[in-house]
Design a protein around this motif. Sequence first.
Motif, PDB file in Angstrom:
ATOM      1  N   THR A  59      -2.551   0.421   4.105  1.00  0.00           N
ATOM      2  CA  THR A  59      -2.753   1.138   1.861  1.00  0.00           C
ATOM      3  C   THR A  59      -2.633   2.417   3.251  1.00  0.00           C
ATOM      4  O   THR A  59      -2.003   3.797   2.705  1.00  0.00           O
ATOM      5  N   MET A  72      -2.678   1.142  -4.464  1.00  0.00           N
ATOM      6  CA  MET A  72      -3.583   0.268  -4.808  1.00  0.00           C
ATOM      7  C   MET A  72      -3.402  -1.333  -4.825  1.00  0.00           C
ATOM      8  O   MET A  72      -4.932  -2.089  -5.116  1.00  0.00           O
ATOM      9  N   LEU A  75      -5.649  -2.365  -1.899  1.00  0.00           N
ATOM     10  CA  LEU A  75      -6.859  -2.091  -2.124  1.00  0.00           C
ATOM     11  C   LEU A  75      -7.436  -3.914  -2.502  1.00  0.00           C
ATOM     12  O   LEU A  75      -8.147  -3.939  -2.709  1.00  0.00           O
ATOM     13  N   GLU A  79     -10.138  -6.411  -1.518  1.00  0.00           N
ATOM     14  CA  GLU A  79     -11.130  -6.904  -2.850  1.00  0.00           C
ATOM     15  C   GLU A  79     -11.132  -8.211  -1.561  1.00  0.00           C
ATOM     16  O   GLU A  79     -12.590  -9.156  -2.266  1.00  0.00           O
ATOM     17  N   SER A  84     -14.914  -7.914   2.728  1.00  0.00           N
ATOM     18  CA  SER A  84     -15.159  -6.805   2.032  1.00  0.00           C
ATOM     19  C   SER A  84     -16.227  -7.395   1.063  1.00  0.00           C
ATOM     20  O   SER A  84     -16.745  -6.019   0.685  1.00  0.00           O
ATOM     21  N   ARG A  92     -17.245   0.487  -1.384  1.00  0.00           N
ATOM     22  CA  ARG A  92     -16.701   0.107  -1.486  1.00  0.00           C
ATOM     23  C   ARG A  92     -15.954   0.973  -2.765  1.00  0.00           C
ATOM     24  O   ARG A  92     -14.930   1.310  -2.817  1.00  0.00           O
ATOM     25  N   ASN A  93     -16.922   1.403  -3.312  1.00  0.00           N
ATOM     26  CA  ASN A  93     -16.529   2.435  -4.165  1.00  0.00           C
ATOM     27  C   ASN A  93     -15.607   4.066  -3.559  1.00  0.00           C
ATOM     28  O   ASN A  93     -14.906   4.370  -3.840  1.00  0.00           O
ATOM     29  N   TYR A  95     -15.107   3.900  -0.675  1.00  0.00           N
ATOM     30  CA  TYR A  95     -13.292   4.217   0.275  1.00  0.00           C
ATOM     31  C   TYR A  95     -12.948   3.911  -1.056  1.00  0.00           C
ATOM     32  O   TYR A  95     -11.199   4.829  -0.659  1.00  0.00           O
ATOM     33  N   LYS A  96     -12.549   3.439  -2.238  1.00  0.00           N
ATOM     34  CA  LYS A  96     -11.516   3.205  -3.252  1.00  0.00           C
ATOM     35  C   LYS A  96     -11.139   5.202  -3.680  1.00  0.00           C
ATOM     36  O   LYS A  96      -9.906   4.849  -3.417  1.00  0.00           O
ATOM     37  N   CYS A  99      -9.413   6.698  -0.911  1.00  0.00           N
ATOM     38  CA  CYS A  99      -7.937   6.996  -0.562  1.00  0.00           C
ATOM     39  C   CYS A  99      -7.473   7.538  -1.679  1.00  0.00           C
ATOM     40  O   CYS A  99      -5.715   7.743  -1.303  1.00  0.00           O
ATOM     41  N   CYS A 100      -7.718   7.541  -2.865  1.00  0.00           N
ATOM     42  CA  CYS A 100      -7.095   8.047  -4.301  1.00  0.00           C
ATOM     43  C   CYS A 100      -7.191   9.425  -3.752  1.00  0.00           C
ATOM     44  O   CYS A 100      -5.909  10.135  -3.969  1.00  0.00           O
ATOM     45  N   TYR A 112     -13.673   6.099  -9.197  1.00  0.00           N
ATOM     46  CA  TYR A 112     -14.682   5.520  -8.695  1.00  0.00           C
ATOM     47  C   TYR A 112     -15.712   6.437  -7.748  1.00  0.00           C
ATOM     48  O   TYR A 112     -16.983   5.689  -7.039  1.00  0.00           O
TER      49      TYR A 112
END
Length: 313
Positions: A59, A72, A75, A79, A84, A92-93, A95-96, A99-100, A112
């Motif tokens: 990632t 993605m 990611l 999941e 996770s 989790r959201n 973290y996403k 990353c984005c 997210y």
Amino acid sequence: MSNAETIIEEIGLYLEKSSLKKSNITKEELITFIENKWKEADDEKYNIHQGCIYIGRMTNEYIWAKDFDNMMRWLAEDEKHISSKKHEAYIRNYYKGQCCLECGNEEKALEYFHLSYADNPDYIFERAPFCYEFFNRHLENPRELNSEIDDEPETDYYIELDYWKAFFKEEGELCYHFLDDEGEIMEDSSELQEKGISYLEDHQEEILHTMLGELLKIYPDLQKAYDYTEEYKKDCMPDIKTIKGFSGLLSPTIFYVTSVIKDDYPYIGFSFNCPWDIEHDLGFMVHKDRVVEIGDAALAFDTFIAQNDAQLR
């Protein structure tokens, strides 16, 4: 029978090999290797802890490459991993979203972050400032953020050891810390600790040769203990006849000037990256130009070892 454990181990060995000082493995080769091996492994990979580590690594590789689609995809792999399930959806959201944002997709990051915020309005504001500052600018009712910056004491010091730079063929300064009586990093140094720094500067060649000379004496026993196969031995733990052989294997990382004093000089612990034990690395505890003990990197700040030696001699 599952092949996942074997393949995960192969990925780990390849990563170790790629991180060696003399490695010629390119970033592209590393990514391709992990991609292919990951596809080859069966679904048991989602139950192996180290698999989660490699998902995170891939990632990040795609974040650094600003490759949003592949990021993605990994990611999504995250999941599927059992680890996770240990985290709430808002974690989790978040973290996403982070990353984005790091990958440059602000629209998806905001999506997210809103999902995370809906479940737990406080969580994002406890995380990375660049994330919550970005998100706060897009809130209908932004929060008042604390703009005060705490002045933290300076505890990182740097020194140039010219002989060491030439020996290891590495540029840059070497970081060091001063340790108090409890072995904790401290801001200020004592006069005797500074005396130890001066001694190191004046005797850097002698100290390095002594450390590596003592390492060379026990190196054959270390080779037996680690017992690398011939395939990996040549990269991780090749046969060495002189201390010069360590120049292409080791890299000094940091050292610690302790508060343990003997004969008006402090004990100093040195840490090195080494290819035969990437997880624990290599450490020396030294008094002036005498090696007290050799072990892993944690030895470099083990003041108990220094105190024990000071009492014995």
